[in-house]
Design a protein around this motif. Structure first.
Motif, PDB file in Angstrom:
ATOM      1  N   LEU A 154     107.952   2.764 104.193  1.00 35.08           N
ATOM      2  CA  LEU A 154     108.582   1.740 103.369  1.00 35.08           C
ATOM      3  C   LEU A 154     109.755   1.055 104.063  1.00 35.08           C
ATOM      4  N   ALA A 155     109.874   1.282 105.382  1.00 28.15           N
ATOM      5  CA  ALA A 155     110.884   0.597 106.199  1.00 28.15           C
ATOM      6  C   ALA A 155     112.285   0.770 105.627  1.00 28.15           C
ATOM      7  N   MET A 156     112.670   2.028 105.397  1.00 26.40           N
ATOM      8  CA  MET A 156     113.969   2.323 104.806  1.00 26.40           C
ATOM      9  C   MET A 156     114.963   2.773 105.866  1.00 26.40           C
ATOM     10  N   ASP A 157     116.204   2.341 105.725  1.00 25.40           N
ATOM     11  CA  ASP A 157     117.270   2.759 106.634  1.00 25.40           C
ATOM     12  C   ASP A 157     117.833   4.120 106.250  1.00 25.40           C
ATOM     13  N   LEU A 230     113.763   6.726  96.306  1.00 30.56           N
ATOM     14  CA  LEU A 230     113.443   5.521  97.063  1.00 30.56           C
ATOM     15  C   LEU A 230     114.306   4.340  96.646  1.00 30.56           C
ATOM     16  N   GLY A 231     114.728   4.324  95.389  1.00 24.24           N
ATOM     17  CA  GLY A 231     115.401   3.159  94.829  1.00 24.24           C
ATOM     18  C   GLY A 231     114.401   2.267  94.117  1.00 24.24           C
ATOM     19  N   HIS A 232     114.901   1.425  93.227  1.00 24.76           N
ATOM     20  CA  HIS A 232     114.024   0.584  92.417  1.00 24.76           C
ATOM     21  C   HIS A 232     113.234  -0.396  93.282  1.00 24.76           C
ATOM     22  N   ASP A 260     109.699 -10.517 100.993  1.00 21.91           N
ATOM     23  CA  ASP A 260     110.350  -9.230 100.749  1.00 21.91           C
ATOM     24  C   ASP A 260     111.803  -9.475 100.372  1.00 21.91           C
ATOM     25  N   SER A 261     112.184  -9.077  99.150  1.00 19.61           N
ATOM     26  CA  SER A 261     113.576  -9.295  98.719  1.00 19.61           C
ATOM     27  C   SER A 261     114.534  -8.297  99.358  1.00 19.61           C
ATOM     28  N   LYS A 262     113.986  -7.212  99.872  1.00 15.76           N
ATOM     29  CA  LYS A 262     114.723  -6.189 100.636  1.00 15.76           C
ATOM     30  C   LYS A 262     115.734  -5.432  99.762  1.00 15.76           C
ATOM     31  N   GLU A 263     116.120  -4.255 100.260  1.00 14.47           N
ATOM     32  CA  GLU A 263     117.128  -3.452  99.564  1.00 14.47           C
ATOM     33  C   GLU A 263     118.438  -4.221  99.450  1.00 14.47           C
ATOM     34  N   PRO A 264     119.176  -4.046  98.346  1.00 16.90           N
ATOM     35  CA  PRO A 264     120.446  -4.747  98.216  1.00 16.90           C
ATOM     36  C   PRO A 264     121.602  -4.073  98.920  1.00 16.90           C
ATOM     37  N   PHE A 265     121.357  -2.894  99.521  1.00 16.10           N
ATOM     38  CA  PHE A 265     122.436  -2.101 100.073  1.00 16.10           C
ATOM     39  C   PHE A 265     122.582  -2.250 101.577  1.00 16.10           C
ATOM     40  N   VAL A 266     123.812  -2.125 102.031  1.00 14.54           N
ATOM     41  CA  VAL A 266     124.122  -1.989 103.452  1.00 14.54           C
ATOM     42  C   VAL A 266     124.654  -0.574 103.646  1.00 14.54           C
ATOM     43  N   TYR A 267     124.090   0.168 104.579  1.00 17.54           N
ATOM     44  CA  TYR A 267     124.478   1.567 104.783  1.00 17.54           C
ATOM     45  C   TYR A 267     125.454   1.671 105.963  1.00 17.54           C
ATOM     46  N   LEU A 268     126.584   2.286 105.735  1.00 20.83           N
ATOM     47  CA  LEU A 268     127.625   2.440 106.753  1.00 20.83           C
ATOM     48  C   LEU A 268     127.641   3.863 107.296  1.00 20.83           C
TER      49      LEU A 268
END
Length: 268
Positions: A154-157, A230-232, A260-268
């Motif tokens: 699912l191409a998740m960071d 996974l998140g919504h 693809d609207s993509k995840e709304p989050f940026v991971y630090l």
């Protein structure tokens, strides 16, 4: 085809003659009489999705989730909001028709959000019961390996888990989107996990005092229970990707594009 004709073709293909008396599947902007030049499908109409849809030549966007921040796309509370004004202007300047396809999508002959997710991860043959698209049997693996599988597919960071990463699992439940919140019954995901003797529940949304706490306590007692979050968006986007394929024959030669609207989050 006009916007209204596209909508009717989708609902007919999804649910035949059945119609809901109340539904959030409404035309959010534009007119039913507008001729459709191109269609974009997406999980959510973000500003970036609007820009990409316009660049692709689409004047109709079909979105699974709301455009204006509440479940029913209510805008009375937004009248003086500068963000709403700017987004509305962007939509109107580009003469976009936006239609929400949510209730009929989940009520289709098979839930089309699950259909897309299963195609993306290749689990079509792992389904235990076609009438219950949330129960799966897989080759035994560990919670950590299963989490990495979803992260890659699912191409998740980033991915969240609850439970012992080395626990064994083969009986898996999936509750996409808000389904993992219980659909009005907070205890539903826990009952499902207990009654079906599931090793792992794969979730969209979470509330930390419900299923998360249930699985965490079970793991602390040494029970073989785990959870993957996974998140919504990541759990449901794939239904809209799949839609771009099955929609094409319904609308003749109108171009259909998935964005693809993509995840709304940026991971630090």
């Amino acid at each position: 085809m006009k916007v209204g004709e596209v909508i009717e073709a989708i609902i007919e293909d999804s649910c035949g003659a059945f119609r809901l008396e109340k539904t959030c599947d409404q035309l959010i902007s534009g007119s039913y009489d507008t001729p459709v030049e191109g269609i974009a499908t997406t999980f959510m109409v973000t500003i970036e999705v609007i820009k990409q849809a316009v660049a692709a030549g689409a004047n109709m966007i079909i979105t699974h989730e709301p455009s204006f921040y509440t479940g029913k796309d209510a805008t009375d509370w937004l009248k003086e909001d500068p963000l709403y004004a700017a987004k509305k202007k962007l939509i109107e300047d580009n003469r976009l028709a936006i239609w929400r396809y949510h209730d009929y999508m989940h009520r289709a002959k098979t839930d089309r959000i699950y259909d897309g997710l299963l195609r993306e991860i290749g689990w079509e043959n792992n389904l235990v019961d076609e009438q219950r698209p949330f129960l799966y049997r897989i080759q035994e693996t560990t919670l950590a390996k299963l989490a990495r599988f979803f992260k890659r597919k699912l191409a998740m960071d980033m991915i969240q888990i609850v439970g012992n990463p080395e626990m064994k699992c083969s009986r898996v439940g999936i509750l996409v989107g808000g389904g993992s919140l219980g659909l009005g019954r907070e205890q539903m995901p826990m009952e499902l996990m207990r009654d079906e003797d599931l090793d792992v529940m794969v979730c969209g949304e979470i509330t930390e005092w419900t299923l998360c706490a249930y699985v965490n306590d079970a793991a602390m007692l040494g029970m073989n229970k785990g959870m993957i979050v996974l998140g919504h968006e990541r759990s449901e986007e794939w239904g809209m990707k799949f839609m771009a394929e099955w929609l094409k024959p319904l609308v003749g030669g109108i171009p259909v594009t998935f964005i693809d609207s993509k995840e709304p989050f940026v991971y630090l």
